[in-house]
Design an enzyme around this catalytic site. Sequence first.
Site, PDB file in Angstrom:
ATOM      1  N   CYS A   5     153.388 -20.368-122.675  1.00  0.00           N
ATOM      2  CA  CYS A   5     153.365 -21.502-123.615  1.00  0.00           C
ATOM      3  C   CYS A   5     152.440 -22.598-123.073  1.00  0.00           C
ATOM      4  CB  CYS A   5     154.764 -22.073-123.810  1.00  0.00           C
ATOM      5  SG  CYS A   5     155.992 -20.912-124.444  1.00  0.00           S
ATOM      6  N   ASP A   9     145.292 -43.243 -90.216  1.00  0.00           N
ATOM      7  CA  ASP A   9     145.869 -44.377 -90.946  1.00  0.00           C
ATOM      8  C   ASP A   9     145.353 -44.497 -92.369  1.00  0.00           C
ATOM      9  OD1 ASP A   9     143.336 -45.395 -90.679  1.00  0.00           O
ATOM     10  OD2 ASP A   9     143.858 -46.913 -89.202  1.00  0.00           O
ATOM     11  N   ASP A  38     144.552 -39.391 -84.910  1.00  0.00           N
ATOM     12  CA  ASP A  38     143.950 -40.664 -84.536  1.00  0.00           C
ATOM     13  C   ASP A  38     144.937 -41.324 -83.575  1.00  0.00           C
ATOM     14  OD1 ASP A  38     142.395 -43.107 -84.674  1.00  0.00           O
ATOM     15  OD2 ASP A  38     144.000 -43.883 -85.941  1.00  0.00           O
ATOM     16  N   ASP A  92     139.871 -43.722 -91.030  1.00  0.00           N
ATOM     17  CA  ASP A  92     139.850 -42.275 -90.829  1.00  0.00           C
ATOM     18  C   ASP A  92     139.590 -41.518 -92.132  1.00  0.00           C
ATOM     19  OD1 ASP A  92     140.540 -42.330 -88.032  1.00  0.00           O
ATOM     20  OD2 ASP A  92     142.546 -42.913 -88.642  1.00  0.00           O
ATOM     21  N   CYS A 111     157.977 -20.720-121.471  1.00  0.00           N
ATOM     22  CA  CYS A 111     157.451 -19.962-120.338  1.00  0.00           C
ATOM     23  C   CYS A 111     156.061 -20.474-120.019  1.00  0.00           C
ATOM     24  CB  CYS A 111     157.416 -18.462-120.627  1.00  0.00           C
ATOM     25  SG  CYS A 111     156.252 -18.011-121.931  1.00  0.00           S
TER      26      CYS A 111
END
Length: 719
Positions: free
Chosen positions: A15, A612, A414, A616, A12
Amino acid sequence: MKKEFDISGMHCISCANSIEKEVVKMDGVTSAKVDFTNEKLVVKGEKVSEEEVKKRVKDLGYSIGAKKSDDEITKAKNKTTVSLVIAMFLMGLMGLRYFFEPLLGFSFLGLNPHYLQLTIEAVFAFFPVYYFGKETHLSALKSIRKGYTNMDVLISIGDNAAYLFGLAAFLNPELPAFFGVAAFIMAFHLLGRYLEAKAKGKTSQALRSLLELEAKTANVLVDGKEKQVRVDELKKGVTMIVRPGEKVPTDGEVLEGKSSVDESMATGESVPVTKTVGDEVIGATINIEGVLKVKATKVGKETFLSQVISLVKEAQGSEVPIQNLADKVTSYFVPVVLLLSVITFLVWGAFLGNWLLGIFAAMTVLVIACPCALGLATPTALTVAVGRGAKRGILFRKGAAIEVIQKVDTIVFDKTGTITEGTPSVTGVYSFKGKEKDVLRVAGSLESGSEHPLGQAITKRAKGKGVSLEKVSNFKALFGEGVIGEIDGEKVVVGRKELLEKEKINLPEELLNKKGELEEEGKTVVIVGGSDLLGLIALADTVKETSKKAISDLKEMGFDLVMLTGDNEKTARSLAKDLGIEKVIAEVFPDQKTEVIEDLQKEGKSVAMVGDGINDAPALAKADVSIAIGTGTDIAIESGDITLIKGELEKLVEAIDLSEKTFKVIKQNLFWAYLYNLLALPIAAFGLLATPIGPAVAAGAMTVSSVSVVFNSLRLKSL
């Protein structure tokens, strides 16, 4: 320094939390993060001792260093099956004892049938409770010794209580024996662990599929002879032979040949891509037709596929903000449940006078309240979503993007390379003296040696139209103006208006008017002139095929769209008008784009930036969610929270759709997990399950809750 370890034995999120807390105490360790779903521990710090990490994890009761194999999962299945069979057998014996024992007045081999049956039950129950369940009990002991609590603590206490209560029945025949209940508690616990392990394996199927995509061998040329080598032995610069039907062994550049290549594993697109000399190819893509000679340009961890696998692993192990709430709840949940179990026992015994029902109720509280479903709610959904996205050409670098993108109301694009192709191409050829084909022939011939993007675009168009290029003599390039040369002894000029006027070439009003119209449309225009030739060639950075449809879809989805570009105002507004983007911010430098993002955020907007990933980068970093446009092997993989591999905006629409569906599933998982615990605890505490089989029913309910969350997450594979 960063080190990664395989962990097994976690049941879980508690843990995972206990491992993180213990490892981060080490000297030199700055952070420790457990990816519960993929069973990974990532430790960062100035100095990380592998041996010390392993020791601390083992001291907590977990295995480290070995990934769970299919054999281990099979063993878990066998343990579960045997435990369930024994538990059902014991529950049947319990029924016999309660209903038929009063009728049995005989002894067997001098033994009282009551004690004989108790002995049989105690022996059989020992196997699921302590033999098959020993890892659970050991984990619980180690956790308690270290001051942590987890699901194993709850199960171990409840199971031991049931078994020890059964032993007490040997001393007092009036007491009920709970050996069958003890067996069922552990059997259901083992069943839950087995089903979760199997389901978690399914959630990571996409990652395993990516690993399986890698080619195993490569045919390389050594001293002119072909030789087969393992892919992990490849070096940069070697020449590989790739035949039809074979996988490209690693990223490279085509040296010889022409073929169609299936790049669906990288881009999500099923249409093959034509590859010829000079083109880049991606490792693990499939050559369909001709034979290719390919020079290896990237090997090992540098390859596109390795980057994708690394990114998927990172994203699947990352956190979504909503997960912090679930983690915080579960960290306090186990101690609260232990306290509630004690209070329940005391209330039933001291105030209601029924200590027996108090034991049933307390045991049921311990078992039914395990917060396993809460721990699985977010990571399982995230794992499935990231894997599904990778197969469709959408890479989620940060899991948080799946949640944050739900709050986005503004998307900033852009222009160059994002909405458009990023390179100019010829959009029209116009003749005012001579033939259009001759305008293209002369311009293509003069520009054939040019490295300027406009010149290359003109030559490419000429070749594409089947125009034969002529030999050029007395060639001269004038920076910022154009080019001059001679073809068959005739002087020809390609360039700006000023250059042609300087060369005494008369430009009619009709030509200048047409030039002005084209420039109003945002196009770049060059003039081609000679003694018997005069024309215009219009060029533009053309919109990608899928951009218009994607932008239309995003507008329908309710997003405010903004174009942010360094290009001139006229060109940008012309393009935006054609696409239906109303807000345009043009003629800005890369560092100014960040200010635009900040201004939008100050207006209360939640902003996603699409670019890109190179010029940017500052604006991408500032946005609430950054989406990087990638192209082939030049993918800007580190730049965005989300990366669109093929670079098409239609994938952004898919990414948003997948994010919305994933977050919806996460919210469903958390809702049902919280609801289960909110309903289950009062039911257990108030004694509605205070029966001999109550704890076993609770174990079954806990298992169903956890497994249902996992399988709800798996629905994302088909949504």
